[in-house]
Design a protein around this motif. Structure first.
Motif, short mmCIF file in Angstrom:
data_model
loop_
_atom_site.label_atom_id
_atom_site.label_comp_id
_atom_site.label_asym_id
_atom_site.label_seq_id
_atom_site.Cartn_x
_atom_site.Cartn_y
_atom_site.Cartn_z
N GLU A 224 1.35 -4.74 2.46
CA GLU A 224 2.41 -5.14 1.55
C GLU A 224 2.56 -4.12 0.44
O GLU A 224 1.57 -3.69 -0.15
CB GLU A 224 2.10 -6.52 0.95
CG GLU A 224 3.21 -7.09 0.09
CD GLU A 224 2.88 -8.47 -0.45
OE1 GLU A 224 3.81 -9.28 -0.57
OE2 GLU A 224 1.69 -8.73 -0.76
N ARG A 225 3.81 -3.74 0.18
CA ARG A 225 4.12 -2.78 -0.88
C ARG A 225 5.40 -3.26 -1.57
O ARG A 225 6.50 -2.91 -1.16
CB ARG A 225 4.34 -1.37 -0.31
CG ARG A 225 3.17 -0.79 0.48
CD ARG A 225 2.05 -0.37 -0.44
NE ARG A 225 0.99 0.33 0.26
CZ ARG A 225 -0.08 -0.26 0.79
NH1 ARG A 225 -0.21 -1.57 0.72
NH2 ARG A 225 -1.02 0.44 1.39
N VAL A 226 5.25 -4.09 -2.59
CA VAL A 226 6.40 -4.75 -3.20
C VAL A 226 6.39 -4.56 -4.71
O VAL A 226 5.34 -4.66 -5.35
CB VAL A 226 6.41 -6.27 -2.88
CG1 VAL A 226 7.56 -6.96 -3.61
CG2 VAL A 226 6.54 -6.49 -1.38
N THR A 227 7.55 -4.29 -5.28
CA THR A 227 7.74 -4.22 -6.73
C THR A 227 8.88 -5.16 -7.11
O THR A 227 9.98 -5.05 -6.56
CB THR A 227 8.08 -2.79 -7.18
OG1 THR A 227 7.01 -1.91 -6.84
CG2 THR A 227 8.32 -2.74 -8.69
N ILE A 228 8.60 -6.08 -8.03
CA ILE A 228 9.62 -7.05 -8.48
C ILE A 228 9.83 -6.86 -9.98
O ILE A 228 8.88 -6.94 -10.75
CB ILE A 228 9.17 -8.49 -8.20
CG1 ILE A 228 8.86 -8.68 -6.72
CG2 ILE A 228 10.25 -9.48 -8.66
CD1 ILE A 228 8.18 -9.99 -6.40
N VAL A 229 11.06 -6.61 -10.37
CA VAL A 229 11.41 -6.47 -11.78
C VAL A 229 12.33 -7.62 -12.15
O VAL A 229 13.44 -7.74 -11.61
CB VAL A 229 12.09 -5.12 -12.07
CG1 VAL A 229 12.36 -4.98 -13.57
CG2 VAL A 229 11.24 -3.96 -11.58
#
Length: 329
Positions: A224-229
């Motif tokens: 998993e490689r996730v960025t949430i802004v």
């Protein structure tokens, strides 16, 4: 104009990809490769496998890609600086802030291009996200959350998950928001029998007050490689495995179902997945560094920026060791 002469030291798991890209890069000739351990992936082609950075320098290179283990970054980088050779060093810049400082100063004092391979900056999803944040599409930013999980990579032996994987999240968070970290609080775990940590959970704060959260480990069977802004107008979700960027807007239609409206707070709005060009990040990184060496305006990750990331990573480890929040100067 003659092509730039490039060298590569380190022919391991990352080195093989650097060799592939360098061979196909316009305006660049790969003229020297080196690895004291040989060429396990057979990427040297018709080039002899040299044994040291001094051999690469002797081949008359203009710049060098450094893909050796982190423990050797300082030694190799300082040799290149002394010889007047530009260098792109795999992340993290060095094993600690003292070594990273010496590297940054060595390249800066000689007017050389010194850069760090924080490849996530060149991921199309994150580049598009940064542009949208800069344009104010999210309004005020409230929080950045990253998750970087997966199985243990056999290529890593000399550092733990903080300096290997979490440095991606430290750098990309500061870069997309254009705000430095000011404090971190972290916990680590050692579950795989190695001397270094293989799991970290970090809560951070940026200079503008944005709250961050980072979950990083080598213990998950899925990758998993996730960025949430999350911000004033909704949330962006960047998946850097697929280079997809999705926007979840805050709704403008009132929720009339009373109990549901109470539970959800903000209402759900439209969801948009953007159609964006998806060039290979590693190629973009190399093209950017090549342009910087040629004197063009190019957005490389400078060694000074790489030093900042190492300092934040050390603060994370300090926090985990002491159980306290660490302020970052």
């Amino acid at each position: 104009m003659a092509n730039l002469r490039a060298g590569l030291i380190g022919l391991g798991m990352m080195g093989r990809h650097h060799a592939r890209v360098l061979r196909s890069l316009d305006g660049v000739d790969l003229v020297a490769v080196a690895d004291p351990g040989g060429d396990p992936h057979g990427v040297s082609g018709d080039l002899p496998v040299l044994s040291s950075i001094e051999d690469v320098i002797a081949a008359g290179v203009d710049y060098c890609m450094v893909a050796v283990p982190t423990a050797f970054h300082e030694q190799v980088g300082l040799a290149l600086a002394e010889a007047g050779v530009h260098a792109l060093v795999e992340k993290p810049l060095a094993a600690d802030t003292a070594a990273a400082t010496r590297l940054a100063e060595a390249f800066e004092s000689r007017g050389l291009v010194g850069a760090v391979g924080h490849i996530e900056r060149y991921n199309p999803a994150l580049q598009n996200l940064r542009s949208r944040l800069e344009a104010g599409e999210l309004g005020d930013i409230y929080q950045v959350v990253t998750r970087r999980q997966g199985p243990f990579p056999a290529r890593i032996a000399d550092v733990g998950v903080v300096k290997d994987l979490a440095t991606h999240d430290i750098d990309l968070t500061a870069w997309v928001t254009q705000q430095p970290f000011t404090s971190v609080a972290a916990r680590t775990a050692l579950k795989s029998g190695r001397e270094h940590e293989d799991l970290v959970a970090v809560v951070g704060q940026l200079a503008d007050g944005t709250v961050t959260s980072h979950l990083v480990n080598w213990l998950s069977p899925m990758k998993e490689r996730v960025t949430i802004v999350t911000g004033e107008k909704g949330a962006f979700v960047a998946d850097t495995l697929t280079a997809d960027l999705t926007f979840h807007a805050n709704g403008t239609i009132p929720t009339t179902w009373g109990s549901l409206a109470e539970f959800r707070g903000v209402s759900e709005g439209d969801v948009v997945r953007y159609a964006i060009a998806k060039p290979e990040p590693l190629r973009t990184e190399h093209e950017t560094f090549r342009d910087a060496v040629l004197g063009h305006d190019a957005d490389v990750v400078t060694m000074r920026q790489g030093l900042r990331t190492v300092a934040v990573a050390e603060a994370v480890l300090d926090s985990a060791a002491t159980g306290r929040t660490v302020e970052i100067d």
